[in-house]
Design a protein around this motif. Structure first.
Motif, mmCIF file in Angstrom:
data_model
loop_
_atom_site.group_PDB
_atom_site.id
_atom_site.type_symbol
_atom_site.label_atom_id
_atom_site.label_comp_id
_atom_site.label_asym_id
_atom_site.label_seq_id
_atom_site.Cartn_x
_atom_site.Cartn_y
_atom_site.Cartn_z
ATOM 1 N N LEU A 1 0.822 -1.220 0.000
ATOM 2 C CA LEU A 1 0.000 0.000 0.000
ATOM 3 C C LEU A 1 0.853 1.267 0.000
ATOM 4 O O LEU A 1 0.559 2.226 -0.728
ATOM 5 C CB LEU A 1 -0.951 0.000 1.206
ATOM 6 C CG LEU A 1 -2.103 -1.003 1.145
ATOM 7 C CD1 LEU A 1 -2.940 -0.928 2.424
ATOM 8 C CD2 LEU A 1 -2.987 -0.771 -0.071
ATOM 9 N N ILE A 2 1.926 1.266 0.810
ATOM 10 C CA ILE A 2 2.814 2.441 0.817
ATOM 11 C C ILE A 2 3.455 2.591 -0.568
ATOM 12 O O ILE A 2 3.550 3.687 -1.113
ATOM 13 C CB ILE A 2 3.896 2.339 1.928
ATOM 14 C CG1 ILE A 2 3.246 2.429 3.313
ATOM 15 C CG2 ILE A 2 4.938 3.460 1.773
ATOM 16 C CD1 ILE A 2 4.209 2.270 4.479
ATOM 17 N N GLY A 3 3.877 1.455 -1.156
ATOM 18 C CA GLY A 3 4.484 1.483 -2.493
ATOM 19 C C GLY A 3 3.530 2.047 -3.533
ATOM 20 O O GLY A 3 3.916 2.887 -4.356
ATOM 21 N N LEU A 4 2.268 1.623 -3.483
ATOM 22 C CA LEU A 4 1.278 2.136 -4.439
ATOM 23 C C LEU A 4 1.011 3.625 -4.210
ATOM 24 O O LEU A 4 0.831 4.387 -5.164
ATOM 25 C CB LEU A 4 -0.032 1.337 -4.326
ATOM 26 C CG LEU A 4 0.034 -0.119 -4.806
ATOM 27 C CD1 LEU A 4 -1.284 -0.824 -4.540
ATOM 28 C CD2 LEU A 4 0.390 -0.199 -6.289
ATOM 29 N N SER A 5 1.012 4.031 -2.915
ATOM 30 C CA SER A 5 0.791 5.457 -2.627
ATOM 31 C C SER A 5 1.961 6.295 -3.155
ATOM 32 O O SER A 5 1.774 7.455 -3.552
ATOM 33 C CB SER A 5 0.582 5.691 -1.129
ATOM 34 O OG SER A 5 1.797 5.595 -0.436
ATOM 35 N N ALA B 1 3.533 5.738 -5.943
ATOM 36 C CA ALA B 1 3.242 5.926 -7.376
ATOM 37 C C ALA B 1 2.189 7.023 -7.552
ATOM 38 O O ALA B 1 2.324 7.897 -8.419
ATOM 39 C CB ALA B 1 2.764 4.618 -7.987
ATOM 40 N N GLY B 2 1.149 7.003 -6.713
ATOM 41 C CA GLY B 2 0.087 8.018 -6.775
ATOM 42 C C GLY B 2 0.639 9.409 -6.489
ATOM 43 O O GLY B 2 0.320 10.380 -7.195
ATOM 44 N N MET B 3 1.496 9.494 -5.465
ATOM 45 C CA MET B 3 2.079 10.803 -5.116
ATOM 46 C C MET B 3 3.021 11.267 -6.225
ATOM 47 O O MET B 3 3.081 12.459 -6.537
ATOM 48 C CB MET B 3 2.805 10.708 -3.767
ATOM 49 C CG MET B 3 1.847 10.630 -2.590
ATOM 50 S SD MET B 3 2.645 10.875 -0.996
ATOM 51 C CE MET B 3 2.969 9.202 -0.515
ATOM 52 N N GLY B 4 3.744 10.325 -6.834
ATOM 53 C CA GLY B 4 4.621 10.661 -7.965
ATOM 54 C C GLY B 4 3.825 11.283 -9.097
ATOM 55 O O GLY B 4 4.265 12.251 -9.727
#
Lengths: 152, 96
Positions: A128-132, A134-137
């Protein structure tokens, strides 16, 4: 031109997340073969996140801080640096340490034991942190694009 | 590796990251100190948290007690709480 290092950093980070997700799937019902595969995928995930840390760090300190950050701060969406990038760059630092813990626990797993739910939740948090990230990027690059468009 | 020592080292590392992050925003002299250390405050935070991780691990690696499932849950909850604190901190800092 967009610096290719940001793409390498993002690709390595997301690949790492895929490998940790793969580890998670393997350990839900841990047989001998699955545990062996989980140890390999957790190890690869750890190496990828460490590499992403080094490359992302180089890009952030040498290129982003000097060229992209001032651009975003002068653009229409300064919050994409002030809130999103500041949050991303610091929460990202949790990932390598959590990955070391996840890899260590995966290496201690024994086949046909009951599922280790705490390790499963740890892997969920890493994913989940990893996916977030990508979203923040995406939001940060939106801030940079909007700033460039405003200059035209 | 000793998994209980790794878990405790991770806890100390992520707490140190959060404290350094907030302290550097509140105190210019601390941020300048971090910047002078390696050339960039983010690199200093990375290296200091890594050093803390290794020091705690090397100090505790011989502890005999087993890692319990609850210990991992505490680390997960701490990660979520610290992540929210960092997000809220930068949101509030940006708004005021």
């Amino acid at each position: 031109m967009v610096n290719p290092l940001i793409g390498v950093h993002a690709a390595l980070g997301e690949l790492s997340i895929i490998f940790f997700l793969w580890t998670l799937v393997e350990i839900i019902n841990p047989t001998n073969t699955r545990i062996k595969r989980a140890k390999i995928t957790a190890f690869i995930g750890l190496i990828l996140i460490l590499t992403s840390w080094i490359i992302g760090g180089y890009y952030y300190t040498k290129i982003y801080s000097q060229d992209v950050k001032p651009l975003i701060k002068e653009g229409p969406y300064p919050w994409s640096h002030n809130i999103i990038m500041e949050t991303k760059e610091h929460i990202f630092l949790f990932l390598p340490f959590l990955s070391v813990l996840a890899a260590t626990l995966t290496f201690k797993l024994k086949p046909y034991e009951k599922p280790n739910y705490s390790l499963i939740f740890l892997l969920v948090i890493i994913v989940l942190i990893g996916l977030s990230m990508a979203g923040m990027g995406y939001l940060i690059s939106t801030g940079a694009r909007a700033a460039l468009e405003a200059k035209i | 590796m000793n998994s209980k020592a790794v878990n405790l080292s991770v806890i100390f590392a992520i707490i140190s990251i959060t404290i350094m992050t907030i302290l550097a925003e509140l105190s210019k002299s601390f941020k300048d100190f971090l910047t002078q250390l390696t050339g960039h405050h983010w690199i200093s935070k990375s290296l200091i948290s890594l050093i803390i991780f290794f020091i705690i691990y090397l100090s505790l690696r011989k502890i005999k007690s087993e890692l319990k499932e609850n210990n991992i849950y505490y680390t997960i909850i701490l990660t979520i709480v610290l992540s929210i604190i960092i997000l809220l901190f930068f949101t509030i800092e940006s708004l005021i």
